[in-house]
Design an enzyme around this catalytic site. Sequence first.
Site, PDB file in Angstrom:
ATOM      1  N   THR A 141       0.828  -1.211   0.000  1.00 58.50           N
ATOM      2  CA  THR A 141       0.000   0.000   0.000  1.00 58.50           C
ATOM      3  C   THR A 141       0.864   1.264   0.000  1.00 58.50           C
ATOM      4  OG1 THR A 141      -1.633  -1.213   1.256  1.00 58.50           O
ATOM      5  CG2 THR A 141      -1.842   1.172   1.269  1.00 58.50           C
ATOM      6  N   GLY A 180       2.420  -2.944   8.303  1.00 67.07           N
ATOM      7  CA  GLY A 180       2.671  -3.204   9.717  1.00 67.07           C
ATOM      8  C   GLY A 180       4.131  -3.525   9.963  1.00 67.07           C
ATOM      9  N   GLU A 423      -7.565  -5.758   3.845  1.00 65.59           N
ATOM     10  CA  GLU A 423      -7.688  -6.998   3.079  1.00 65.59           C
ATOM     11  C   GLU A 423      -8.928  -6.988   2.189  1.00 65.59           C
ATOM     12  OE1 GLU A 423      -5.348  -9.195   2.883  1.00 65.59           O
ATOM     13  OE2 GLU A 423      -4.104  -8.292   4.453  1.00 65.59           O
TER      14      GLU A 423
END
Lengths: 664, 664
Positions: A141, A180, A423
Amino acid sequence: MGSTAINPDIASERLTATFDPLELTHLFDGGKERTARRKELEKMLFSDPVFCLRDSIYQSNSELYSATMARSVKLFRLQQEQNWSDEDLMLVLRIIREQHCLSLHHSMFLPAIERLATEEQKERWLPLARRYQMIGTYAQTELGHGTNLMELETTATYDKATDELVLNTPKLSSIKWWPGNLGKSSNYAIVLAHLVVDNKRCGMHPFMVQLRSMVDHTPMPGIKLGVIGQKMGGNFNDNGFLFLNNVRIPRENMLMKNAQLTRTGKFLSSGPNKANYATMIYVRVMICTWTFGALSAAATAAIRYSSVRRQSTLSPGKQESKVLDYQTQQYKLFPALATGYACFFIHKVLSAKYQAMLIDMKSGNAKALPEMHAWSSGMKALLTDIAIYKMEICRRSCGGHGYLRASGISDMVCGATPLATVEGENTVLYLQVARYLVKQIAKALTGQRTTGTTEYMNMNETSYICPLQKPGDCRNVDFLCELYQKRAYRTVLKVAQALQRDMESGKEEAVYMNNNLQPLVRMATAHCYYVAMRNFVDGLASVQVSPPARKVLDKLCCLFGVHYIVTLSGDFLESEAMGLEQLHWLQELELQLLAEIRPDAVTLVDALDFHDETLSSAIGCYDGRAYERLYEAALKEPMNQTEVEPAYDMYLKKLIMEGAQSKL
Amino acid sequence: MGSTAINPDIASERLTATFDPLELTHLFDGGKERTARRKELEKMLFSDPVFCLRDSIYQSNSELYSATMARSVKLFRLQQEQNWSDEDLMLVLRIIREQHCLSLHHSMFLPAIERLATEEQKERWLPLARRYQMIGTYAQTELGHGTNLMELETTATYDKATDELVLNTPKLSSIKWWPGNLGKSSNYAIVLAHLVVDNKRCGMHPFMVQLRSMVDHTPMPGIKLGVIGQKMGGNFNDNGFLFLNNVRIPRENMLMKNAQLTRTGKFLSSGPNKANYATMIYVRVMICTWTFGALSAAATAAIRYSSVRRQSTLSPGKQESKVLDYQTQQYKLFPALATGYACFFIHKVLSAKYQAMLIDMKSGNAKALPEMHAWSSGMKALLTDIAIYKMEICRRSCGGHGYLRASGISDMVCGATPLATVEGENTVLYLQVARYLVKQIAKALTGQRTTGTTEYMNMNETSYICPLQKPGDCRNVDFLCELYQKRAYRTVLKVAQALQRDMESGKEEAVYMNNNLQPLVRMATAHCYYVAMRNFVDGLASVQVSPPARKVLDKLCCLFGVHYIVTLSGDFLESEAMGLEQLHWLQELELQLLAEIRPDAVTLVDALDFHDETLSSAIGCYDGRAYERLYEAALKEPMNQTEVEPAYDMYLKKLIMEGAQSKL
C-alpha cells in the site's frame, strides 16, 4: 475492596443455565485436549508480567512499542525453546490478542517468500528469516494507492550496466504507507513495485529490499523510514512509511518464481499465480474467525456487566432490576451474541471448504476458486460489517462505563473497526461478489445449472410459496433460509435485469455500471445474508453436542435468522419472500426468543471462556466485580499519582488568585 | 511540499457549484455580521499557538490537560479583557471545539446556582464563581448509578448539634464518578445527595461542597479526588471521582430555593421546580446543534478527501477517477451531509419553540412543558443516533487514512459517540417519548384533539391514500412527511393496542410493560423520524434564501426524507404508508438525487465554513492537500524523532544477533 469473592449477581446467573458451558468451550477450542492446552499456555504466559495486556492504556506509543517488543521477543524465544506447533503459536497469538510487533513477519513476509521466491531464493532467505535474523514485512500500500494495485507508483528499474535494480518512490503519493512493523521493527521488506526494463513497464513484482543495517539497525542508504502516527487503535504496531531514493539491489532480489528477469534484461512471465489468490482467500477466511473473537469478547463484557449493573426497577417498590432483565437491553445484546456465534459456525464451514479447495488445487483443479473467492470476500465483508456494528451496540449498552478504556470494550471496537477496511475494503468486496453473481445469474437465466452458494438461482420463482404458514413455522431455520434465498434471488434478478436494459439501450458501460453501483452492493449484501444464514445452519448441524446444548444453540441460530429478517424487513417484503402476517409472527418470535435465551445468557458467554487477561475488561471479568476493577484501573492513571497537577501552579493558581484579589 | 497551492482536484469542484456558499455560511452563523465576528475571533485566537488544537494527538493525559488548562485560562482572561457577550463566548467555544477545562463551570455550576440557590446564596457565591475564585462542577452521577436519580447513594445527614450537614459516599458504588472537571480542576462542586434528617430521608438535594484548598488546591479533609482514567475520547477533560468521608458543611450550603432545612431540622419543600425541567430541555436542544457541528465536520473532511483521492477508474484507459464520482461513495456521504443539514434546521425549529416556552413559563404558563420535554428528548436521541452512525460511515469512507488520528475524523467519531449516552441515555429517552405518546394516543382515541407534534393522532386512517401517485410526487417533501406520519400513527396505535390488550387480560403492569419495551422504543423512533422530517421541512421554509440556494437545500431535504424511507422501508410497508411501487420510485429517486447533488457537494461543505484549525483534519483542509498534511502530521510523532527505537537495543538486537550466531 481487595476481596476476591464472586459478585452474587453474576453467581446467581450461573445457576439458571440449561446446559454445560464446558461442552461448548471444547467445541470452540476444537476439542477437550485443545482446551487443556490453551489453559496450560494461558497459565504459563500470564504468570509473566511481560504478557499482561491491561496496563497499556496509559503508555505513550514508544513505551507501548517497547512493551510489545519485549513481549514479541520473549514469545519467539519460547516458541523456539518449547518447539511450539503452528497450532500452538496461533493459540498463543489469540491469547495475547495478537498484540505483538512481528506479526507481519509471520503472516506476510515468510508466506510471501514461500509463495513467490524460487527454490534458490528460498534456500537463501528462509533460514535467515526463520531465525529472526531477517525480520521482514510486506510493503504494498502507498500513501496515494491502496485498492487498485495496478496504479501503484513505486518503480524498480533495471540497470543493465551493474546488473542491479534501482528502486524509487518518485512522488509523495508513492511512498509506502501503512505496512505493519515497517516503521521501526523490520530490517527487510518485500516491496511491490513496477518493474521497468529499457523504459518499458513489465508489471508489478515483489522485490527483497534491505531496510536497516544488520549491525546497528540504522536505515540503509537511500531509505527513509518512520511510523505513520497515532491511530484510533492498534498503536502497539509500528505501521510505517518508506521512501526509496535510488536504492540499489541485486537483480537476484526480485522474487522470481512467477516472473524472471535475465542478466540481459529479458523479461519472462509465467502468468498469474493461482496460489496468490488462495492466499488472499485464506486471509479473508481468517478474518471471519477474528471477527468471531472480537464480537464475542464484546458480548462477553457487555452481558456480564449487564448482569451486575442494576438500574431502576421493573417492579415498583422492589430492589432495582438488573439491566439484563430489561427487554430493551436483551434486544441490544442477544442478537449481538447470536451474531458472534454465527461467525464461529460460518468460519467453520468456510474453512473446511477452503481446505478442500487447497487439496484440489494441489492436484491441478482450481475450479472452486471463483466461488471460494466470492464466498470468502462476501463473508469477510458481511461479518465484519455486522459484527463491528453490534460491538458498538454492546459498548453503548454499558452506558458511560463503556466509554472508559478500562472497560476494554472501547478498545475492542477501535481495534476491530479496521477489519472493514483491510484486506479488501468492504464495498470493494461486495462489488467483487456482485460481479460473480451477475455471471451466475446470466448462466441460470440461460438454462445452465448453478451450484453451491448460487444454487438458488435455478429457482422457479412462480412456484415460491412462503414456507411460514403458521407462527410455529418461524422456528424452522431451514424455512428462514428459504426466505433469505428468495430475497437474494429477487434482488439479484432485479439488478441483472436493470443492467441488461441499460446495456441494450446502448448506454456506455462506464455510465450504466456506475448508475447501478449501489444496487450491485445491495444485491451482493442480500446474497451474503443468505449464505451466512445457510452456513450457520449447516455448521451447527455438523457438530455433535448434547441435546441441552443443541437446544440453546438452535435458539441462537433462530434468533440470528429472525433478527436480520425483522431488521431488514423491507427487503423481504419487497422481494415477496413473506407478507405482513409473517413479519408480525417473526417480530413476536424475536421478542419471545430474547426471553427464552435470558436464563442462559451469562453461561453462553462463559462458554466462550476468555481468560480475564485476554479480555482485559474491568467490567467483563468472570467474577463480575465491575466497580472494584474500574476503580482499581483509575488509580493507575498517572495523573492520580499526585494530588495537584502541575497545570495548577502553571496556570490555574493565577486565575484563582486574581479572582481573589479583584474582590478587594 | 511546503507549497501552499490548492490541490487542482478540489479547486475544480468549486467551479461547478450552482449557488453561492457564502449565503449559506451567513445562514449557519446567524447573519453576515456574525460570520464577520466569527472570522475576526478565529483570526485572533489562532494567531496564538495556545489555541491550536491539532498537535494534541501525541500528548499524555497530563500534557494534554496542561495544554487545555493553559488554553482555558487564556480564554477566560480574554473574555474578561474584551468583555465578550455570551454569544461571543459560545462562538469561541465552538471555534476551539469545546476543548477547555472549565466547561462544567459555565454549563452546569453557574446555571445551577442561578436556578437552585436562594437570593442570599446567589449573592454569596455568584461573584466568586464569576471571577473564577470558585471553580465548580456538578456532581450527580455515581459509579453505580446514573439514570435513576432516586437511587443515588450519597447522603447529607443533618447534625443538629453543630448545625452542619455531614456528607458521605457510603459504598464504592456511591462515589461520584464521571463529572467533568472534577478530578483536577474544580475547587467546589454542587453535590447531589439524599438529605437525611432525624434518620428520615427527605429526597435528593444539591449541596455546595468545597473540594480543594483555596491556598494550594490540595483536597479538603475527608475528600478524596481523582480522574477516572483514559477514555475513548475527550481526554482533555478531567472527568473525576469523589469520595466524601464525613465531610462537614454548614447547613446554609444546601441550595435552598426549592426546599429548605431550618435550624431546628424542619424540612420544607416547595415542590418540584419546573425550571429544572426547562434546563434539562435546554441541554437536549443544545445537543442537537452540537450534533449538527459534529456530523457536518465529519462530512466536510470525508467529502473534501473524496474529491482529491483517486482510485481505479470508471472509464477504462482514462485517469483514475475521484472516489467522489462513484455512486457507492456518494451513497455513503450525501445522506450524511443531508442529515447534518437536517440537524441545523431541526435545531432551529426546536430552539425557537423552546424560547417561546420560556416566555410562557415566565408568565406562569407551563402547558408546553410535557410536549417540549418529549420533543427535545426525541430529537436528542434520534439525531445523535443517526448522526453518530453517519459519522462512522464518513470515517470509513476515507479507507485506512480515516483510521489515522491525524485525519481528524476518528477523533470526531470518538468525541461524538458519548452524545448517545449523556444527558439521558437514548433508549431511556425513547421510552420517555413513548410514555408521552401513549398518553396522547389515549386522548386521541377517546375523541380529544391532540395538537403540535402529535396532531397526526387525530388522523382517520381509513381515509389515508398514499400521496405518492406518480414518480414525480416523491420530490414533494410534504408528501414525504405524510408517509412518515402514517408510519408513526400505525406504529403507535399497534403498540397502544397491545398494551391495552395486555392490561385488560389482567397481566401485571411490570410484566406487560417489559414485554412491550422494545416495541415502545420502536414506536417512539417512528414518531421521532416524523418530527425530524417535519421540522427539517418547516425550518427550511422559514429561512430567506436565493432561488439557487433554495434549490440545492430542497434537494438535501428531499434526500433526507427519501433516504430514511428507503433505508427503513419495512416500517413504511408494514404500516401501509406506501406500497411496493412507491418504494421503487423512491429507490430510483434516491440514486437520482445523489447525481444531482454531486456538482455541489464540495461547495455544500465549504458553506459550513469550518476553519482548518477547528476542523483539525489533515485530509479535510480547504486546500485539499491531504497527502502532504498526513505526512507532515506523521513527522511529529515522537517515535520519528530518532532513527532507532530504544526497544531495539533492549530487546530486538539480541534476537537478531542470536539468529546470526546460530548460523555459525
